[in-house]
Write an enzyme that holds these catalytic residues in place. Structure first.
Site, mmCIF file in Angstrom:
data_model
loop_
_atom_site.group_PDB
_atom_site.id
_atom_site.type_symbol
_atom_site.label_atom_id
_atom_site.label_comp_id
_atom_site.label_asym_id
_atom_site.label_seq_id
_atom_site.Cartn_x
_atom_site.Cartn_y
_atom_site.Cartn_z
ATOM 1 N N ILE A 26 -5.514 -2.799 53.594
ATOM 2 C CA ILE A 26 -6.681 -3.236 53.053
ATOM 3 C C ILE A 26 -7.195 -2.806 51.193
ATOM 4 O O ILE A 26 -8.446 -3.463 51.018
ATOM 5 C CB ILE A 26 -7.082 -4.463 53.247
ATOM 6 C CG1 ILE A 26 -8.389 -4.182 54.087
ATOM 7 C CG2 ILE A 26 -6.629 -5.936 53.381
ATOM 8 C CD1 ILE A 26 -8.933 -5.298 55.702
ATOM 9 N N GLY A 27 -7.818 -1.143 52.253
ATOM 10 C CA GLY A 27 -9.261 -0.686 51.633
ATOM 11 C C GLY A 27 -8.635 0.792 51.896
ATOM 12 O O GLY A 27 -7.999 1.087 52.413
ATOM 13 N N GLY A 29 -11.208 4.303 51.097
ATOM 14 C CA GLY A 29 -12.143 5.004 51.167
ATOM 15 C C GLY A 29 -11.886 6.380 50.850
ATOM 16 O O GLY A 29 -10.748 6.864 50.950
ATOM 17 N N SER A 30 -12.866 7.312 50.746
ATOM 18 C CA SER A 30 -13.140 8.201 50.523
ATOM 19 C C SER A 30 -12.950 9.661 51.464
ATOM 20 O O SER A 30 -12.655 11.314 52.067
ATOM 21 C CB SER A 30 -14.322 9.047 49.591
ATOM 22 O OG SER A 30 -15.146 8.167 50.658
ATOM 23 N N GLY A 32 -10.846 7.919 54.687
ATOM 24 C CA GLY A 32 -10.297 7.115 55.758
ATOM 25 C C GLY A 32 -9.678 5.723 55.149
ATOM 26 O O GLY A 32 -9.834 5.418 53.913
ATOM 27 N N VAL A 34 -8.760 1.538 55.525
ATOM 28 C CA VAL A 34 -9.207 0.442 56.169
ATOM 29 C C VAL A 34 -8.777 -0.820 56.428
ATOM 30 O O VAL A 34 -7.454 -1.125 55.174
ATOM 31 C CB VAL A 34 -10.514 -0.458 54.812
ATOM 32 C CG1 VAL A 34 -11.177 -1.449 55.580
ATOM 33 C CG2 VAL A 34 -11.774 0.427 55.149
ATOM 34 N N LYS A 47 -11.527 0.955 60.073
ATOM 35 C CA LYS A 47 -11.571 1.449 59.779
ATOM 36 C C LYS A 47 -10.963 2.751 60.140
ATOM 37 O O LYS A 47 -11.371 3.508 60.934
ATOM 38 C CB LYS A 47 -12.771 1.982 59.211
ATOM 39 C CG LYS A 47 -12.762 2.926 57.977
ATOM 40 C CD LYS A 47 -14.345 3.016 57.057
ATOM 41 C CE LYS A 47 -14.343 4.500 56.226
ATOM 42 N NZ LYS A 47 -15.325 4.881 54.803
ATOM 43 N N ASP A 143 -24.349 7.116 50.214
ATOM 44 C CA ASP A 143 -23.134 6.625 49.012
ATOM 45 C C ASP A 143 -23.028 5.111 48.966
ATOM 46 O O ASP A 143 -22.083 4.466 49.246
ATOM 47 C CB ASP A 143 -21.432 6.942 49.857
ATOM 48 C CG ASP A 143 -20.392 6.428 49.329
ATOM 49 O OD1 ASP A 143 -20.392 7.187 48.091
ATOM 50 O OD2 ASP A 143 -19.655 7.051 49.781
#
Length: 298
Positions: A26-27, A29-30, A32, A34, A47, A143
């Site tokens: 669903i996402g 990230g820089s 990993g 999610v 995550k 962050d």
């Protein structure tokens, strides 16, 4: 971070990989991915950190930080449920918020957000961050950006993805993504100087700009150009003229070049509440001026 007896604490937050059912992504990230997951019947966010194997120091640091996260309880901080902490697999499990990130919400432009709602969202973020900064020891996010702010069903915003600096650093070194997202970073961070709570304040100013404009910060510049403009040429985002002067002064105070002169989240919360009162009074006087039959139709 406080020294924590990680062995006894481990049992409190340790989740077994086999107890998780990991579903669709669903996402990204820089450091990993999610995914939606299931953990003993509850829908959760998982995550998964992307490096193949982590050093013993990184895992030890990860365990210390997640032991600390397990103690965090605030309505504007994402609820952390536990973690898998084996060298081959490092992942964190938290509550899943249905509306995704504030970045997605602002870019979809499907939810019409009035100014009272935007102020409420800014207050949510300031309160969550104030809780982290007032924690003992203080937790610096490092962050803070709209994609790390998650939105629940009622449009309440929660701060996510803070801490874990050692693991994130090791992950950045092994991925092509570079180090985070400079568009939200304070000038001192872009210059590789030390970051503290005041660096988070600068990033919050960028989020205030996003809430006001619904645009992507520095959209026309690449990462190196942002580092040059903000870190070395003292440039700031352009503020549209039609924004409330009180909101503009909030943003500008967060972007002060001298980090010591930036406000605290406690001060920002108080100033946002003043702004909230102003808009509530405006809204009530507008309603009072409307004819009765118009209100009945609404």
């Amino acid at each position: 971070m406080n020294k924590v007896d990680t062995n006894s604490d481990c049992l409190e937050y340790e989740i077994l990989w086999d107890d998780l059912t990991v579903g669709e992504e669903i996402g990204q990230g820089s450091c990993g991915t999610v995914c939606r997951g299931l953990w003993f019947g509850s829908v959760v966010a998982v995550k998964v950190f992307s490096k193949v194997e982590y050093s013993e120091e990184a895992i030890q640091s990860f365990r210390q930080e997640v032991a600390l996260m397990k103690r965090l309880r605030h309505p504007n901080v994402l609820l952390f449920m536990g973690a898998v902490t084996s060298p081959q697999r490092l992942c964190m499990v938290s509550e899943l918020l249905p509306r995704g990130s504030l970045f997605q919400l602002l870019q979809r432009k499907t939810s019409k957000l009035d100014w009272r709602r935007r102020i409420l969202m800014a207050l949510d973020i300031a309160r969550g961050m104030n809780y982290l900064h007032c924690f003992s020891p203080p937790i610096v996010h490092r962050d803070l950006k709209s994609s790390n702010l998650l939105v629940d069903r009622n449009l309440t915003v929660k701060v996510a993805d803070f801490g874990l600096s050692r693991v994130k650093h090791e992950t950045y070194l092994t991925t092509k993504s570079g180090k985070g997202t400079p568009q939200w970073m304070a000038p001192e961070v872009l210059r590789n100087e030390s970051a503290d709570e005041k660096s988070d304040i600068y990033s919050f100013g960028v989020v205030l700009w996003e809430l006001a404009t619904e645009k992507i910060p520095w959209e026309t510049l690449n990462s190196m150009q942002v580092i040059g403009a903000v870190g070395f040429m003292n440039q700031r985002l352009e503020i549209p003229k039609d924004i409330d002067p009180l909101w503009i002064s909030l943003m500008e105070s967060c972007w002060h070049n001298d980090a010591k002169l930036r406000p605290t989240f406690q001060e920002l919360t108080e100033r946002l509440r003043e702004l909230q009162r102003k808009y509530t009074i405006q809204f009530q006087s507008t309603r009072a001026a409307l004819p009765e039959n118009y209100l009945l139709k609404g």
